[in-house]
Every structure is written in structure tokens, then in C-alpha cells.
Design an enzyme around this catalytic site. Structure first.
Site, short mmCIF file in Angstrom:
data_model
loop_
_atom_site.label_atom_id
_atom_site.label_comp_id
_atom_site.label_asym_id
_atom_site.label_seq_id
_atom_site.Cartn_x
_atom_site.Cartn_y
_atom_site.Cartn_z
N ALA A 23 -12.14 2.84 0.20
CA ALA A 23 -13.00 3.49 1.12
C ALA A 23 -14.21 3.18 1.61
O ALA A 23 -15.46 3.74 1.91
CB ALA A 23 -13.16 5.17 0.55
N CYS B 259 -8.70 -23.25 19.60
CA CYS B 259 -9.94 -23.42 20.12
C CYS B 259 -10.15 -24.63 20.74
O CYS B 259 -11.11 -25.08 21.65
CB CYS B 259 -10.87 -22.71 19.66
SG CYS B 259 -10.90 -21.02 19.36
N CYS C 230 -15.88 -22.57 18.10
CA CYS C 230 -14.87 -22.85 17.07
C CYS C 230 -14.29 -23.88 17.21
O CYS C 230 -14.09 -24.59 18.35
CB CYS C 230 -13.86 -21.58 16.92
SG CYS C 230 -12.76 -21.60 15.94
N ASP D 278 -3.87 6.91 -4.03
CA ASP D 278 -5.10 7.65 -4.32
C ASP D 278 -5.50 8.49 -3.21
O ASP D 278 -5.26 8.46 -2.23
CB ASP D 278 -6.05 6.50 -4.47
CG ASP D 278 -6.08 5.41 -3.57
OD1 ASP D 278 -5.27 5.42 -2.94
OD2 ASP D 278 -7.42 5.09 -3.26
N CYS E 141 -10.98 -24.72 15.67
CA CYS E 141 -9.61 -24.43 15.22
C CYS E 141 -8.61 -25.00 16.31
O CYS E 141 -9.12 -25.11 17.32
CB CYS E 141 -9.52 -22.99 14.99
SG CYS E 141 -8.90 -21.85 16.27
N ASP F 86 0.91 -1.38 0.13
CA ASP F 86 0.13 0.11 0.13
C ASP F 86 0.87 1.39 0.07
O ASP F 86 2.18 1.17 0.35
CB ASP F 86 -0.94 0.16 1.08
CG ASP F 86 -2.21 0.99 1.28
OD1 ASP F 86 -2.29 1.61 0.07
OD2 ASP F 86 -2.79 0.89 2.04
#
Lengths: 490, 490
Positions: free
Chosen positions: A196, A284, A279, A128, A281, A93
Site C-alpha cells: 500500500a 531511442c 535517452c 493481505d 537506449c 500476487d
């Protein structure tokens, strides 16, 4: 066809694509999630992002590198890939976020693109000018003009085989977004971030987000890879992919972890409020809510970031699996129930059914009718369009129940599709699975189908045998269509 | 209050409870998932079920143990806990399944309960007689009579501190299920399995399943722990818990794994068909679809069973988290979109809104309006009941938009609730989040609320300022209510 981006599979306006990143010599499969890596502070080492989570591309901020003497020197010397320890593709960026936050930055598009190229970025970004929602039209137009000047500058710079993105601004003015997209699409730039939108998502304005994306998509070629810039919450990935977004970046996994926030595909929880970890995962599974909370602060933050990434990447895989099996809209249906604002987003999406229909494959597995919203899916619309063109007999019964003897020919009448010609009843989408408890939205749309058929065939004697359709729906059926209430017949 | 089962938290008819299992000296938290362990063939070692997956209780079949000389001798000698290598609670089934499959078994309720007690089972089961859906009423009644005889026998046997379950049969005859439940509830038996629902689930008859469970629940006290026997697919746990089921058993995790089937909360996939693994569990994080498939057959089956269990236990935790935060119906909303038959189940559940309302907490977090089904949630019904009892001024405007000057007092008009009195607008459920794109179901129910208020207050001058409500809805509003179309006013 734009080179470097190939669409392999499609569902609704979503697609699985392959984006070539020549400078990194890799092909990234889309939809892709780019974890945001802060060059100052790596919550999860970038090498681990690749190995454990399967990240093929990440994004970092060249403006932060540029503004920090030590980082800048190291990046110029070692290159960005060594600095971050990441072999895959790196997008950078430009500082536009800092521009939006602080009003000014001290680099130009020329300078920052040259710098990005110099440090070895694989996908660069010009500076931008993001226009927030709520800005007036004059400001949005002026900002957009500056953005477009910078895209034109970027388009003219030689950056070798580094790809360059062409951000699309225009705030919530649909025509500006569409014009901006058309302008960007006409350049030789490579990747198209829709900018944005973060303020819209922070305010749960998913309906507006859909309108913004739809406007940008109208201005872009189908072959343009689209990046929904700043969108990192897994709750909305399915909706955004169904709109045709291909790239996402997530700083949320790390930023949320810092605040103790726990991502799920249903929303955001606070770890302190959880008595159970909802969860599967690895994090977890290894912990329960108490042992998770009892970790040292630093370990807890890392574990939370890892959980957030697991959830995020799993949702991307789920979305790709859905595109492959043709049930992406069914997944969007489910995610739409996580918050009323998400439902708003889905309803907004269906307002573009005509446009969705253009890219939507004509045949998939099985259409699942899973809510009153399903009645407005592009497949139903397409079937109604087809009803205008069918050959039908001089006398025809459309029936929700049994055949009625005094008619020679009958077709099934299936909410939400309406008339289902016999020879099409086993093909997509008329092989739909529908609930036995129907709803008034399905009946209303089925009646629209009846009306389309009646209007296209004024010479045919049509009869409708329905199961207790409400009066206000029957009132819309043309007068010369005979009505038979099967429920009243017992 | 039934001893041994305490309800800690509730949402809709679902609850988090604590079931004491005295013989195992443990308390099992419900809703609980009991993995089915085949004593001949352990896909996952029972000790691992506890350690990795958190199983507090499992279920095995005492009839299989009883029928196999070697297993029987070992079980009698070592006890069931050592035989299986499991420290937690063990429930035993009796052979009813084999009875249903093969027409006869060679043990009686007395024998099998004594055997279960002898081998150390913590929760025993008599030999009930399952009646499949589609059986005629005579058979259902005859089977039920035999089941009830056996429950009475079981009730009279001394089995020490082993709990004993009291299966509820009656096929799809709601009155029989309710009677059976009342009979079971009147015994001193401890746990209440709803039997013979597996064929309904195999045929995706979730609407019928809801009717069966509702009938059984009507006959049972609120304090009766209910086991939905044979229900092991995570897709339907949220729906079943919202109906008031507390215990589930899963053979699916292992049986499906044997066939290469991969469970998700959205349904069942076949591993061979997956290009992406739509899951975040440790197995699906470690593998991609190809490397998963390329495992040796035995390893693949084990890995698949582990995935299936991870998904299953995570959904249980998700449900408990939802009960705790009061958004169980929001989770049911989402799961209802996984298949039209699940939507049917949810719609069937909402037909019991009056009954759901009895147990549903009056105050939770925030009501999320996430589909046209939400309009029929028990909270909306409760609000309408309250409208009958409110004091209202002599002249009152109900408005979806701004106040209109010529009225002295105005209340907000919010689909689906209808009139929202000022002093209640920040309390549950009137602090609801609703989408900005509403739907006709919400408007219809809001109009019902207006009508309730109008009927309860014939002396009041009521006016309704709506945003383009459809004619058929306005036609139902009492004639003396003034109608103002805000959209038409511009």
C-alpha cells in the site's frame, strides 16, 4: 541468519543480495526488478524480458488466472511457466489489489495459495488487506489484524518449496508498520513486501514513503528480503534501495506505454511533448522523436514499453554498480534533484542517519560532498562520534588554512567533518572531495564537530582558524575556544 | 543580428540555435557535438557518426592532414569530405594544439587557412596561441596579442563561403578573456571557440571554467555562436550549455576508449572495474560487463567508443529537451551532484544570476526547488527585484501557514521566494514546487525578500508568520516588522 538470502555487498542500508528461489532452481540477484506480466495481455513476451532485458524473475497475478476459466484450465494443465513462456522465477500476487480496488474477492488465502502452488508459482502471496494512507487508526489496526491472521494461516500451510511472501501493512502509522514487520519476521515466511505504498508514490509523498519503509525495516531482521510492492518508477529506485529495499515490480513500463508516457530517471514525459529523445537506449537510438511518434499505434506502444524497460533495468544496474563502488548515496543525491518531492525523500532518509550508519560500510572509495544534504550523511555523524574518543594534545589548533606558528600542533578543519586528526586524514571519509565554495550547512556541521571535541576535552586549549564563518555559527562554539578569522587576516 | 546563427529557444543562458554552414549547405542545430575524427585513425567511420549517432558536423585537424604527404595529396585531390567519407559539415582545427604541445609548428595562419579552404573545409581556424592556466599575466597578454594579430589576418583573407572561427584566449584572467571576446566579436569572423580550457577541465576546475566562459560571454554579442573548445565529457555539457556554449567537440569518446575508459554523465569509469554496465545504450544492452570485457581488443575499443558516443549524444538530446521544456537549470542541478567540482561549477554559475537573468525566459513550466543552490537561481532574484515595485496594502501579513484573523490581508510566504502576492501565486516562478522539508538557505533568501518588501514600503505595517525560522535570520528582519512563530503557536 535467514536461509536463502545472502547479502554480498552493502552501501548505506542498500545491499546486493542473492535470493534463492528453490522451486525455480535459480538464484536471483537483488536489487531486482520484477516486470509485471498481465496473463491476458503481454506487451513484451516474457521470454524477451529475460533475453533482452535480463529479467531473472517476473510477477503475475494468480487471481486473474484463477478468475478466468480458460487461463485457469491452461495454467493447471501446462503450468504457469509454459503458459507465460518464461524459464526463470515467477512470483504470483493474490488478488489483494483487486480486494483493495473492489472491496471483495472470491478466494481465501488457503485457496489462492493452494492454487498458486498447483500452477507452479515459485513465490506465492496470501491475501493481505492493504490500508490506504489517510485511513484512520482504527481501520488500519483492524485491517492489519486481518492481514496478520492470513499470514499465520499461510505460515501453517504446506506449499512444498514454493516461497511465500508476508506483506507488511499498517498505512502511515509507523508503530503499526514496525509491529507488522516484527510479526511477519517471526513467521517462517520468506519475502517481505511493504504494501500500500503506491498511493504515496502516486501523490509524490516520498518523505512519507521513506518513513513507512524505515518503520518496516526496524521491525525486520537485516537478513529479510524486502519487496517495495508496486514501486516501478526508476526515479525512486536508488532512494528505495538505499533504504534497504531489495525487490521491485514494474507494471509501469507497460501501463505508461499504453498512455504514451515515457519513463526517465528524472521523471515521466509524454511522448507527444518530446522534441528530442533524452535517452541512449536502442529504441531511442533507432528513432528520433518524430519517427517514434509516427509508428503505428501498436508498434509505438511496444517500442515505448521497450524504452521504459531499458531505462528501468539500466537504473538497476547503475544502482548495483554504485553499491559495489560505495557511492550509492551519491547516486541518491543526484536522483533527489529530479523533483522537490524526491529531495524531500532524501532529506527524510538522512533523518535516519543513525540507523543508516549501522549497516553502512566504514570504508568506501571517496566521500563526495555534493550538496548541503551531504553534511548530514551517516559518515559525518560517525566521524563526530569518533571525535569523542580521540586522544588529543593539551594545545591544538584546528585550521581551514595554514598552520599558525604559535601553536605546536594543528589539525585540518574541513567542513562538514570539522576537526580532522592528522593520522586519519587520508582514510575514509576524511579523504573527502569537497567543493571550494562551501555552504553554511557544511560549516554548521563542522562547528558541531568542534564542539564535540571541545566538550570531550575540557582540559585542552583549542583554537579554531576559520575562513569567515558566520556569526551565528561562531556564537555556538564554546567560549574558551579561541577564534581566528583567516579571511580577516588577509 | 549576426547572420547565419538564429536562436530558436532559450533557458538560463543556454539556447537552441541554428547555425548555417553555407559551404556544406547544411544548417546545424546547436547545442551540437562535433566528434573529433583523426584522419589517420578512424575509430568509428564518419558515415556511421552521421547515421547511427546523428552527427551533423565533425571536426578534424587540418595540420595533421597538411603534415602528412599522403593525406595532403589525397585531401587536395579528393577533398576532405571524400577523404573522410562524410556528407555533413566539417570543421578543421589549425595546429594550435600542436603549437601548445610542442612549442612550434611550420605553418602560418595565411597558409593553413588557404589549405583548409583548398581541401574543402566548411569551418576553418587560424593559428591562435593558447595560454595555459597558471601562466603569468605578461605571457597571457603577449600570447593574446599574437592571437589577435592572427584573427585580424584571418579576417582579411578571402576564403569564399568557408566560415572561420575566432578563438578567444586570455588564460584565467577574466578581463583579458572579456577583451579578447570583444575584439573577436568586432571582426567578421563567424564562430567563437573559447580556447585553452582543457587543462581546467582535466584538473576538475569547473568553477574556474565557469568564470572563463562568463568573461568571454560578456565580451561577445548574444548572437555569437560559442564553441567550448576541447570539451567532450558529457558530465559538464549541461553546465556549459547553461552558460551559453553552443558547440562542443569530443575526442574523448575515442581516446578514452583506447584506455578502456567508459563515459557516463556522472563521470568516468574504467571498464575493468565495472561489474555492471550502468547504461541503456545498444552496446550495454547487448553485453554484460564480462562479455564486454571479453571482446577482442579491437572490438572492445570500438564497442567502448560507440558506448561513449551514445552517452554523449543522448546527453545533448536531453539538454535540448530540457531547454525546450524550460528545466535546463534542473538538469544542471542533477549533474552538479556527480562530483564536488561540478557542484563548484554550478555554484559559480549562480554567482552570475544577474547576468543569467537577462536571457532567461520570464515564464517556463514549473520552478522545481531541488537544493539549497536553487535559492540563488535567477528566477528568485527576479522576483525580489519585482517586490520593489509592487503596490501593497497599508497592513499586510506574510504567512507560511494559515491566515491570522486580526489582519485584513495576507499573502503567502514561500521559501525561497519570500512574499508571494496573491495575484501572482499561480504564475511562474511562484507556482514553484518546493519540498516540505525546507532548508536554511531557502529561509535566508525568503527573509531577504521580506526585507526588500519592507524597505520599499516603509509606510506599511508588515507582519511575518513563519514556521520556526532561526534566530540569526529573524535578527536581520527590520525591527518594525511583527514576527509570529506559527510553530510556537502549536
Amino acid at each position: 541468519m535467514r536461509e536463502g538470502f545472502e547479502i554480498r555487498d552493502a552501501d548505506a542500508a542498500g545491499r546486493i543480495g542473492e535470493l534463492e528461489i528453490p522451486r525455480a532452481d535459480v538464484t536471483v540477484e537483488t536489487p531486482a526488478l520484477l516486470p509485471v506480466v498481465n496473463p491476458n495481455l503481454q506487451t513484451i513476451p516474457p521470454a524477451d524480458l529475460a533475453e533482452t532485458f535480463g529479467a531473472e524473475i517476473l510477477i503475475t497475478n494468480s487471481y486473474i488466472v484463477h478468475s478466468n476459466d480458460e487461463l485457469r484450465d491452461r495454467a493447471l494443465e501446462e503450468g504457469l511457466h509454459d503458459l507465460l513462456g518464461f524459464d526463470g522465477a515467477i512470483m504470483t500476487d493474490s488478488g489483494s489489489f483487486q480486494l483493495a480496488e473492489y472491496g471483495e474477492i472470491d478466494v481465501t488465502t488457503e485457496e489462492i495459495l493452494a492454487f498458486q502452488h498447483e500452477i507452479g508459482s515459485d513465490v506465492g502471496t496470501p491475501v493481505d488487506v492493504p490500508t490506504p494512507p489517510g485511513a484512520d487508526r482504527d481501520r488500519a489496526e483492524a485491517d492489519l489484524e486481518r492481514t496478520q491472521e492470513r499470514l499465520d494461516i499461510a505460515d501453517g500451510i504446506d506449499v512444498g518449496d514454493m516461497l511465500v511472501s508476508a506483506p507488511i501493512q499498517g498505512s502511515t502509522f509507523a508503530d503499526l508498520r514496525e509491529d507488522a514487520a516484527r510479526h511477519a519476521d517471526a513467521t517462517d515466511l520468506d519475502v517481505f513486501p511493504i504494501g500500500a505504498v503506491v498511493p504515496l508514490m502516486n501523490d509524490y509523498r516520498y518523505g512519507d514513503m521513506v518513513d513507512v519503509v524505515a518503520a518496516a525495516k526496524r521491525g525486520l531482521g537485516r537478513d529479510a528480503p524486502v519487496h517495495l510492492f508496486g514501486a516501478g518508477h526508476p526515479m525512486m529506485f536508488a532512494l528505495a534501495v538505499a533504504m534497504g529495499c531489495d525487490l521491485f515490480d514494474s507494471a509501469a513500463y507497460a501501463l505508461y506505454a499504453r498512455d504514451g508516457r515515457y519513463l526517465t530517471v528524472r521523471g515521466t514525459e509524454h511522448l507527444d511533448d518530446l522534441d528530442y529523445l533524452p535517452c541512449s537506449c536502442p529504441v531511442c537510438t533507432e528513432h528520433d522523436a518524430d519517427s517514434f511518434r509516427d509508428l503505428d499505434e501498436k508498434d509505438r506502444e511496444t517500442a515505448l514499453a521497450r524504452h521504459n524497460l531499458h531505462v528501468t533495468f539500466a537504473e538497476m544496474r547503475r544502482i548495483k554498480a554504485a553499491i559495489r563502488s560505495g557511492d550509492l548515496l551519491e547516486l541518491v543525491e543526484e536522483r533527489a534533484r529530479s523533483h522537490p518531492a524526491m529531495l524531500d525523500g532524501y532529506r527524510a532518509l538522512l533523518e535516519y542517519a543513525e540507523w543508516l550508519e549501522e549497516d553502512d560500510p566504514a570504508s568506501k572509495g571517496t566521500f563526495f560532498y555534493c550538496s548541503s544534504e551531504s553534511a548530514r550523511r551517516p559518515e559525518v555523524r560517525r566521524h563526530h562520534d569518533r571525535l569523542d574518543r580521540l586522544d588529543i594534545p593539551d594545545e591544538l589548533l584546528l585550521t581551514e588554512g595554514p598552520h599558525v606558528d604559535r601553536f605546536e600542533t594543528s589539525w585540518r578543519l574541513v567542513p562538514p567533518f570539522g576537526p580532522v586528526p592528522r593520522d586519519l586524514s587520508t582514510t575514509y571519509p576524511l579523504n573527502a572531495e569537497v567543493p571550494s565554495r562551501t555552504d553554511s550547512a557544511a560549516i554548521e556541521v563542522a562547528a558541531e564537530g568542534v564542539n564535540r571535541l571541545a566538550e570531550a576535552n575540557p582540559g585542552t586549549d583549542l583554537a579554531v582558524a576559520h575562513r569567515g564563518w558566520p556569526d551565528h555559527v561562531l556564537a555556538e562554539v564554546p567560549e574558551d575556544v579561541e577564534l581566528i578569522d583567516l579571511d580577516a587576516m588577509g
